[in-house]
Design a protein around this motif. Structure first.
Motif, PDB file in Angstrom:
ATOM      1  N   LEU A  29       0.925  -1.192   0.000  1.00 32.43           N
ATOM      2  CA  LEU A  29      -0.635  -0.240   0.159  1.00 32.43           C
ATOM      3  C   LEU A  29       0.860   1.211  -0.100  1.00 32.43           C
ATOM      4  N   ARG A  32       2.199   1.697  -3.160  1.00 31.85           N
ATOM      5  CA  ARG A  32       1.282   2.386  -4.018  1.00 31.85           C
ATOM      6  C   ARG A  32       1.118   3.669  -3.870  1.00 31.85           C
ATOM      7  N   LEU A  45      -6.954   2.784  -3.520  1.00 26.38           N
ATOM      8  CA  LEU A  45      -6.068   1.405  -3.231  1.00 26.38           C
ATOM      9  C   LEU A  45      -6.942  -0.048  -2.914  1.00 26.38           C
TER      10      LEU A  45
END
Length: 265
Positions: A29, A32, A45
């Motif tokens: 995460l 990202r 997300l």
């Protein structure tokens, strides 16, 4: 006999490679978020990672509590300040590993050698070995610049899809450092096509008048990285380019192998 809840939980939390699944997901995460420019919403997300919203919310709550992520007033999430210390330490270590390779570039080309990373939307210089010439280029380690006016920026962004490059340029703008700086997205994308075709990038008086830079990416680097040489335009000529580029490419390949050997198997 029914499986105990404890063993089921342990199995669910173990990843295929024997690691801790929640840690892998949390780091995924964070990466990202960085790829998206440092700020995202939970739904974004979820769409990009494929994880359910409740799982992402739990992970983000933990990252916020640790200071690695912060929640904005608009309810979106941004990379947090505690990551800066980790990034700076990692950059210094990466620069330390790179210095012997940059020193070889200086020996073989006679010009100042640099290593730079793409950090968010900016280029940050993490290592440099200066030329032995009395007239030489100097870039302070830690200096940040916008990618569109640098050779290393072109070398790094040439590997990105055009839509991602356009998104980055829309966030940073394209101010002119000199009259030769590329200041339009279409012009920059055309320059990146030249980089892909040639196998190297050029900054031809675009960051500073009188200075030329040649750059190549470091293949398969754990983070987007490039190495370059820079020098006076009178020395870094077209004829010199033909001799310097193969050296740059060879050293970049060797540096890539060295970085890979530092990574876990």
């Amino acid at each position: 006999m029914p499986t105990s809840s404890a063993s089921t939980t342990d199995s669910a939390r173990s990843s295929a490679n024997g690691g801790v699944q929640s840690l892998e997901r949390a780091f995924d995460l964070l990466e990202r978020m960085a790829d998206a420019g440092g700020e995202v919403g939970l739904s974004e997300l979820s769409a990009s990672s494929g994880l359910p919203l409740p799982t992402i919310h739990r992970l983000m709550r933990t990252l916020v509590a640790c200071g690695y992520v912060r929640q904005q007033p608009n309810r979106r999430y941004a990379l947090g300040p505690r990551l800066i210390r980790l990034g700076e330490s990692a950059s210094r270590l990466l620069g330390t590993w790179a210095r012997p390779y940059l020193a070889r570039l200086v020996e073989e080309t006679g010009e100042t050698a640099n290593m730079a990373l793409l950090d968010g939307d900016e280029i940050v210089y993490v290592a440099q070995v200066p030329s032995k010439h009395s007239m030489r280029m100097f870039t302070e380690v830690g200096r940040r610049v916008l990618p569109h006016s640098t050779g290393v920026g072109k070398a790094l962004l040439a590997g990105f899809p055009p839509e991602e490059v356009r998104a980055l340029l829309s966030r940073t703008g394209m101010p002119a450092a000199t009259e030769k700086t590329i200041t339009t997205p279409d012009g920059f994308l055309a320059a990146l096509e030249d980089v892909r075709r040639q196998g190297y990038a050029i900054d031809d008086n675009e960051q500073e008048i009188g200075v030329r830079c040649l750059a190549v990416p470091v293949p398969d680097s754990p983070t987007a990285a490039a190495i370059s040489i820079s020098g006076p335009a009178g020395r870094v000529t077209e004829a010199a380019t033909d001799k310097i580029v193969p050296v740059l490419q060879q050293v970049a390949g060797e540096l890539s192998e060295a970085l890979a050997s530092q990574s876990p198997a």
